[in-house]
Design a protein around this motif. Structure first.
Motif, PDB file in Angstrom:
ATOM      1  N   THR A  48     -51.271 -28.773 -16.691  1.00 44.84           N
ATOM      2  CA  THR A  48     -50.519 -29.420 -17.752  1.00 44.84           C
ATOM      3  C   THR A  48     -50.071 -28.330 -18.711  1.00 44.84           C
ATOM      4  N   GLY A  49     -48.770 -28.298 -18.946  1.00 48.48           N
ATOM      5  CA  GLY A  49     -48.272 -27.259 -19.829  1.00 48.48           C
ATOM      6  C   GLY A  49     -46.783 -27.387 -20.080  1.00 48.48           C
ATOM      7  N   TYR A  50     -46.251 -26.346 -20.713  1.00 45.54           N
ATOM      8  CA  TYR A  50     -44.852 -26.323 -21.109  1.00 45.54           C
ATOM      9  C   TYR A  50     -44.012 -25.608 -20.060  1.00 45.54           C
ATOM     10  N   ALA A  51     -42.815 -26.133 -19.810  1.00 50.23           N
ATOM     11  CA  ALA A  51     -41.882 -25.463 -18.913  1.00 50.23           C
ATOM     12  C   ALA A  51     -41.341 -24.222 -19.611  1.00 50.23           C
ATOM     13  N   ARG A  52     -41.424 -23.087 -18.959  1.00 48.53           N
ATOM     14  CA  ARG A  52     -40.945 -21.842 -19.572  1.00 48.53           C
ATOM     15  C   ARG A  52     -39.419 -21.802 -19.603  1.00 48.53           C
ATOM     16  N   ASP A  53     -38.775 -22.301 -18.557  1.00 46.62           N
ATOM     17  CA  ASP A  53     -37.320 -22.269 -18.446  1.00 46.62           C
ATOM     18  C   ASP A  53     -36.807 -23.634 -18.024  1.00 46.62           C
ATOM     19  N   ASN A  54     -35.482 -23.784 -18.059  1.00 49.99           N
ATOM     20  CA  ASN A  54     -34.865 -24.983 -17.528  1.00 49.99           C
ATOM     21  C   ASN A  54     -34.983 -24.977 -16.017  1.00 49.99           C
ATOM     22  N   ALA A  55     -35.122 -26.145 -15.433  1.00 45.84           N
ATOM     23  CA  ALA A  55     -35.244 -26.250 -13.977  1.00 45.84           C
ATOM     24  C   ALA A  55     -34.196 -27.218 -13.453  1.00 45.84           C
ATOM     25  N   HIS A  56     -32.970 -27.021 -13.884  1.00 48.08           N
ATOM     26  CA  HIS A  56     -31.896 -27.853 -13.372  1.00 48.08           C
ATOM     27  C   HIS A  56     -31.466 -27.311 -12.024  1.00 48.08           C
ATOM     28  N   GLY A  57     -30.957 -28.167 -11.181  1.00 48.19           N
ATOM     29  CA  GLY A  57     -30.509 -27.721  -9.875  1.00 48.19           C
ATOM     30  C   GLY A  57     -29.886 -28.871  -9.119  1.00 48.19           C
ATOM     31  N   LYS A  58     -29.435 -28.575  -7.936  1.00 51.31           N
ATOM     32  CA  LYS A  58     -28.842 -29.600  -7.090  1.00 51.31           C
ATOM     33  C   LYS A  58     -29.927 -30.231  -6.237  1.00 51.31           C
ATOM     34  N   GLY A  59     -29.757 -31.485  -5.925  1.00 55.43           N
ATOM     35  CA  GLY A  59     -30.741 -32.168  -5.103  1.00 55.43           C
ATOM     36  C   GLY A  59     -31.989 -32.510  -5.894  1.00 55.43           C
ATOM     37  N   ASN A  60     -33.072 -32.695  -5.194  1.00 52.99           N
ATOM     38  CA  ASN A  60     -34.323 -33.118  -5.825  1.00 52.99           C
ATOM     39  C   ASN A  60     -35.328 -31.998  -6.029  1.00 52.99           C
ATOM     40  N   ASP A  61     -35.116 -30.838  -5.461  1.00 58.31           N
ATOM     41  CA  ASP A  61     -36.099 -29.761  -5.569  1.00 58.31           C
ATOM     42  C   ASP A  61     -36.010 -29.061  -6.918  1.00 58.31           C
ATOM     43  N   ARG A  62     -37.156 -28.899  -7.547  1.00 57.84           N
ATOM     44  CA  ARG A  62     -37.253 -28.186  -8.822  1.00 57.84           C
ATOM     45  C   ARG A  62     -38.300 -27.094  -8.686  1.00 57.84           C
ATOM     46  N   SER A  63     -37.979 -25.933  -9.203  1.00 59.15           N
ATOM     47  CA  SER A  63     -38.919 -24.818  -9.272  1.00 59.15           C
ATOM     48  C   SER A  63     -39.031 -24.434 -10.731  1.00 59.15           C
ATOM     49  N   VAL A  64     -40.246 -24.376 -11.231  1.00 55.95           N
ATOM     50  CA  VAL A  64     -40.418 -24.098 -12.656  1.00 55.95           C
ATOM     51  C   VAL A  64     -41.726 -23.338 -12.872  1.00 55.95           C
ATOM     52  N   VAL A  65     -41.730 -22.496 -13.898  1.00 50.84           N
ATOM     53  CA  VAL A  65     -42.951 -21.825 -14.325  1.00 50.84           C
ATOM     54  C   VAL A  65     -43.515 -22.637 -15.483  1.00 50.84           C
ATOM     55  N   ILE A  66     -44.770 -23.033 -15.346  1.00 55.56           N
ATOM     56  CA  ILE A  66     -45.438 -23.858 -16.368  1.00 55.56           C
ATOM     57  C   ILE A  66     -46.478 -22.996 -17.065  1.00 55.56           C
ATOM     58  N   ILE A  67     -46.423 -22.985 -18.392  1.00 55.25           N
ATOM     59  CA  ILE A  67     -47.419 -22.280 -19.195  1.00 55.25           C
ATOM     60  C   ILE A  67     -48.479 -23.299 -19.585  1.00 55.25           C
ATOM     61  N   SER A  68     -49.702 -23.075 -19.138  1.00 51.19           N
ATOM     62  CA  SER A  68     -50.796 -24.030 -19.332  1.00 51.19           C
ATOM     63  C   SER A  68     -51.144 -24.195 -20.803  1.00 51.19           C
ATOM     64  N   ILE A  69     -51.393 -25.426 -21.198  1.00 54.47           N
ATOM     65  CA  ILE A  69     -51.821 -25.718 -22.567  1.00 54.47           C
ATOM     66  C   ILE A  69     -53.258 -25.263 -22.778  1.00 54.47           C
ATOM     67  N   ASP A  70     -54.092 -25.410 -21.735  1.00 45.00           N
ATOM     68  CA  ASP A  70     -55.517 -25.111 -21.857  1.00 45.00           C
ATOM     69  C   ASP A  70     -55.807 -23.632 -22.098  1.00 45.00           C
ATOM     70  N   ASP A  71     -55.311 -22.768 -21.192  1.00 44.41           N
ATOM     71  CA  ASP A  71     -55.685 -21.361 -21.298  1.00 44.41           C
ATOM     72  C   ASP A  71     -54.506 -20.393 -21.392  1.00 44.41           C
ATOM     73  N   GLY A  72     -53.288 -20.877 -21.407  1.00 46.98           N
ATOM     74  CA  GLY A  72     -52.124 -20.035 -21.614  1.00 46.98           C
ATOM     75  C   GLY A  72     -51.613 -19.301 -20.394  1.00 46.98           C
ATOM     76  N   HIS A  73     -52.275 -19.456 -19.227  1.00 49.95           N
ATOM     77  CA  HIS A  73     -51.754 -18.764 -18.036  1.00 49.95           C
ATOM     78  C   HIS A  73     -50.527 -19.511 -17.512  1.00 49.95           C
ATOM     79  N   ASP A  74     -49.664 -18.773 -16.833  1.00 48.72           N
ATOM     80  CA  ASP A  74     -48.472 -19.427 -16.300  1.00 48.72           C
ATOM     81  C   ASP A  74     -48.577 -19.550 -14.784  1.00 48.72           C
ATOM     82  N   GLU A  75     -47.968 -20.608 -14.270  1.00 45.17           N
ATOM     83  CA  GLU A  75     -48.058 -20.932 -12.848  1.00 45.17           C
ATOM     84  C   GLU A  75     -46.685 -21.383 -12.360  1.00 45.17           C
ATOM     85  N   TYR A  76     -46.230 -20.790 -11.269  1.00 48.57           N
ATOM     86  CA  TYR A  76     -44.983 -21.186 -10.623  1.00 48.57           C
ATOM     87  C   TYR A  76     -45.283 -22.334  -9.674  1.00 48.57           C
ATOM     88  N   VAL A  77     -44.543 -23.438  -9.793  1.00 43.51           N
ATOM     89  CA  VAL A  77     -44.730 -24.581  -8.896  1.00 43.51           C
ATOM     90  C   VAL A  77     -43.362 -25.129  -8.468  1.00 43.51           C
TER      91      VAL A  77
END
Length: 146
Positions: free
Chosen positions: A79-108
């Motif tokens: 659970t966290g904040y999106a670092r960038d916009n993840a707009h795109g075509k179709g349904n696939d989204r790729s985004v880096v999320i900065i965790s609220i708990d410990d501040g690490h970022d995760e690409y999903v």
């Protein structure tokens, strides 16, 4: 869950087809194109082999490692904040999320038909190696699972 299974299966099939095609050209000693010299053909085959090895390591290996996690429903949640916009075509989204708990970022990667804006609060369940996931909520509003 079906979106994750489809993504894992479709990428595996594409990589498998690449490997089979490369083996066909290597074993049958066929040229990629008749107008190529032997030296050019050899260079292209070496480049193709390197590219296939990279795909195997970066895309196929994480999928193989995630099969037991998928079967046992051992997803990780962030659970966290999106670092960038993840707009795109179709349904696939790729985004880096900065965790609220410990501040690490995760690409999903996940399926979502609308856009994700910078700063949106996301909750995503994802597989630990391939990072394929399911969007659970956006800005604390539940998303209907597909």
């Amino acid at each position: 869950m079906d979106a994750i299974r489809f993504k894992m299966l479709s990428r595996s099939i594409v990589i498998f087809a690449m490997v089979i095609t490369l083996f066909f050209f290597l074993i049958k000693r066929k040229k990629f194109h008749n107008k190529l010299t032997d030296k050019e053909d050899t260079v292209l085959k070496i480049m193709a082999a390197i590219l296939v090895c990279i795909f195997l390591y970066k895309m196929f290996l994480p999928i193989i490692l995630d099969i037991p996690c998928y079967r046992n429903s051992q997803f990780e949640t962030i659970t966290g904040y999106a670092r960038d916009n993840a707009h795109g075509k179709g349904n696939d989204r790729s985004v880096v999320i900065i965790s609220i708990d410990d501040g690490h970022d995760e690409y999903v990667e996940f399926s979502y038909s609308k856009g994700i804006d910078k700063g949106d609060v996301l909750t995503v369940k994802y597989l630990p190696h391939s990072k394929y996931g399911i969007l659970i909520s956006i800005n604390n509003d539940n998303v209907a699972l597909e």
